[in-house]
Design an enzyme around this catalytic site. Structure first.
Site, short mmCIF file in Angstrom:
data_model
loop_
_atom_site.label_atom_id
_atom_site.label_comp_id
_atom_site.label_asym_id
_atom_site.label_seq_id
_atom_site.Cartn_x
_atom_site.Cartn_y
_atom_site.Cartn_z
N GLU A 76 0.92 -1.29 -0.10
CA GLU A 76 -0.01 0.10 -0.08
C GLU A 76 0.84 1.14 -0.02
O GLU A 76 0.60 2.37 -0.65
CB GLU A 76 -0.83 0.05 1.25
CG GLU A 76 -1.79 1.33 1.35
CD GLU A 76 -2.95 1.37 0.56
OE1 GLU A 76 -3.48 2.45 0.44
OE2 GLU A 76 -3.26 0.30 -0.39
N ASP A 77 1.97 1.24 0.80
CA ASP A 77 2.65 2.60 1.06
C ASP A 77 4.15 2.54 0.42
O ASP A 77 4.98 3.55 0.97
CB ASP A 77 2.56 2.76 2.41
CG ASP A 77 1.29 3.02 3.02
OD1 ASP A 77 0.64 3.61 2.44
OD2 ASP A 77 1.00 2.33 4.31
#
Length: 696
Positions: A76-77
């Site tokens: 996600e990051d």
């Protein structure tokens, strides 16, 4: 923050066979990928996945879950991909990380964009492997612990509400009460700060004034049981601040009126001792009627097992006591996660059946608001227990009816229910069920869910299924009208229309199938010209611009107006040529034409009145009818046939009321004049399908 060796040691302590090298690699991977990223607190970002992994070790979960916790934010990051995760840590960890990532993406979306499809994926991911939910709950719990570092009050409140509405109930439904209570407490502080401060302040006062009373009561309970030969562990605890506030709100009582602020837990060796201890307590102190609950013989859906009772202790003090074994206590605090300990080869499947109910609810819901209503109903309500005649147990929310029970057994059974026997007696379908009721359902082959059921059902599954069935029936009825109208339009085309032409028209109009085409025609979402062009391209080129009746500005003229003055026909009374009419002219606006009998005229509108009449060749306007049809197959199609025979085009059709044995519709029709509209009304009144019809 846990150091690398500390985390590995924790896992090895309960799982000596864990792959130490793989755990070390996952730890280093998340530290490297998150690099210099920071959290709102100023801590390195990788401290968050490490702490989440630490929470998973508290539950003694397998190494795949620990690695998933470490890696859950990398896709996600950071620049890492699911393919990278699979290559480094295997397909199982990659699948779990992907599931958690999907949930995180949905969570990050604006509220108005979290459509039903995304939430369906949310619940589907959890039902396929409950470890996805366990990691997500730990992720949310750690985020709530650091929520106060977020500067925006609006963002803090949004996250807290989401936690209260979705994540705390999910933790409760998988039996993770420790997670649920802490989430509720942290969210409660943000959502209701004044109530939080008041209740925690009062609890602090009670602690200062206690004078050892809690310890004395615990000792008294322990001594009473020891005298009967039971070696037990007893301790007292305060009720959770949020549960106190909830009880105050539900019962409309003050803090002083909440009598069971303190609760005591009794831990015994085995199940038989649970009941023995209960008997001793009930003979030593007076029990409060109606406060005894046996969750051992009838566990909650989430596996919770315990005996609950309330006693009147010395000095008339009310005391709540919970009695359970050590194993029950561990399961009650950590729920489904307790079953995932590395030692157990079998994985619990039945405990997540309610998640599959949620997926069914998502499929049946019409929009995100309706979906949230249904899922809240499904995941967070007090329960009762009811039985089928063969003894199968079903847990339902308090206030559930035989209809809720039927849908809980099976969706098809709910749809076919026409009656019910409760404990052998015929009872109305709206009757609330009580604990222990035996419910026998009566089916009808041609039965279908009724809109009126929404007035008394309480479960999300029942409400979603009923609404879906009603929508499908309405859509089917509108499609029947559309088919009649379609045949009339097709008869005007130069070629005979077959199945192939219809399939091509569906493609050109970008619709799903033939049924969707008929619905679009019946709901007046397509003009005749659009339909003709889709069926036979180029067939409308020879038609005049206005291929039915001319539009108002060309077809209708009104006498009594200054030349060039704009006018419009009033929506409240829908005047048609042949009606006696009057005009209302407001300052700075055009003239609005009303029927002389319009009720709006009696309301004292501040406007100039003009005496008007229809022009010599006026024809073509919209008249509105209210038709009440009998609730039986084919009545809507018969009404549509009447419109077609009288060459009246349906502009809009809306069902305004559905109450067996009648359905009420409001229909806007393009008609030539008053005589044309009157003929249609007369034809409808002569029809066996129509109970009543009036002009609006």
């Amino acid at each position: 923050m846990l150091r690398q060796y500390e985390l590995v040691e924790r896992v090895k302590a309960y799982d000596p066979d864990a792959d130490e090298a793989l755990l070390n690699r996952a730890y280093v991977y998340t530290v490297q990928k998150h690099g210099t990223q920071k959290r709102a607190s100023g801590d390195p970002y990788f401290s968050h996945p490490v702490e989440v992994a630490g929470l998973m070790t508290d539950l003694k979960l397998d190494q795949e879950t620990i690695m998933t916790a470490l890696l859950h934010d990398t896709v996600e990051d950071t620049l890492a991909t699911i393919e990278d995760i699979e290559a480094n840590f295997g397909p199982e960890v990659a699948r779990l990380v992907d599931g958690v990532t999907k949930l995180s993406k949905i969570e990050a979306m604006p509220e108005d964009e979290r459509a039903a499809e995304n939430l369906r994926k949310f619940f589907l991911a959890m039902s396929e492997d409950i470890r996805v939910l366990l990691v997500k709950l730990a992720d949310r719990l750690h985020n709530m612990r650091t929520l106060h570092f977020i500067k925006s009050p609006e963002k803090r409140a949004r996250i807290a509400r989401e936690t209260m509405d979705i994540y705390a109930p999910l933790a409760e439904r998988v039996g993770m009460y420790e997670y649920m209570r802490e989430m509720q407490l942290l969210a409660f502080e943000q959502v209701e700060p004044e109530a939080y401060q008041t209740i925690t302040g009062r609890l602090e006062q009670i602690r200062k004034q206690d004078g050892g009373q809690v310890d004395a009561i615990a000792l008294g309970i322990k001594q009473a049981l020891a005298e009967a030969g039971l070696a037990v562990k007893v301790w007292g605890r305060e009720k959770h601040p949020y549960s106190i506030w909830k009880k105050m709100a539900e019962r409309h009582v003050s803090f002083e009126q909440v009598t069971d602020i303190m609760a005591f837990r009794v831990i015994v060796e085995n199940e038989a001792e649970c009941y023995q201890a209960m008997g001793i307590l009930h003979t030593t102190w007076q029990c409060i009627p109606g406060k005894f609950k046996d969750y051992i013989s009838t566990p909650k859906n989430n596996g919770y097992r315990s005996l609950h009772t309330s006693l009147i202790y010395e000095n008339s003090m009310r005391v709540e006591v919970q009695i359970r074994t050590r194993e029950m206590h561990r399961t009650n605090e950590f729920g489904l996660a307790a079953h995932w300990a590395y030692k157990q080869g079998d994985r619990p499947d039945g405990a997540v059946g309610w998640l599959r109910d949620l997926i069914e609810i998502v499929d049946a819901s019409h929009d995100p608001e309706e979906l949230l209503e249904h899922t809240r109903l499904a995941i967070y309500q007090d329960r009762i227990f009811a039985f089928t005649p063969k003894g199968a147990l079903h847990q339902l929310p308090k206030g559930s009816t035989p209809v809720d029970f039927a849908f809980a057994v099976h969706t098809d059974l709910g749809a076919q229910t026409v009656g019910a026997k409760i404990n052998g007696r015929h009872m109305p379908l709206r009757t609330p069920l009580e604990n222990g009721d035996v419910v026998e359902l009566i089916k009808g082959k041609t039965a279908e869910p009724q809109l009126s059921w929404l007035g008394f059902v309480v479960t999300g599954k029942a409400r979603a299924a009923i609404r879906r069935a009603v929508r499908l029936k309405e859509r089917s009825e509108v499609a029947m009208i559309g088919r009649k109208m379609f045949e009339e339009v097709a008869s005007r085309l130069p070629a005979k229309i077959g199945k192939k032409a219809i399939r091509e028209a569906v493609k050109r109009l970008e619709l799903e199938d033939e049924e969707a085409l008929m619905y679009a025609v019946g709901a007046a979402k397509l003009t005749d010209r659009d339909l003709m062009e889709a069926l036979v391209p180029g067939s409308t080129s020879a038609l005049p611009d206005e291929e039915s009746w001319p539009r108002q500005e060309k077809a209708i003229s009104v006498r009594g107006l200054t030349p060039g003055v704009a006018f419009q026909l009033a929506e409240c009374c829908h005047p048609v040529p042949g009606d006696r009419i009057v005009g209302l002219r407001k300052m700075g606006e055009g003239v609005e034409v009303h029927s002389i009998s319009c009720l709006t005229l009696a309301s004292g509108i501040d406007a100039d009145w003009l005496d008007l009449s229809w022009g010599q060749h006026s024809q073509g306007a919209v008249g509105r009818l209210r038709a009440i049809l009998y609730d039986r197959p084919g009545t809507l199609a018969e009404m549509a046939g009447t419109f077609a025979k009288n060459v009246a085009n349906v502009v809009t059709l809306e069902q305004t009321q559905r109450d067996t044995p009648f359905h009420t519709y409001e229909v806007d029709l393009e008609v030539q004049d008053l005589a044309h509209l009157t003929r249609i009304i007369s034809a409808l009144r002569a029809s066996d399908a129509v109970a009543q019809v009036d002009r609006i």
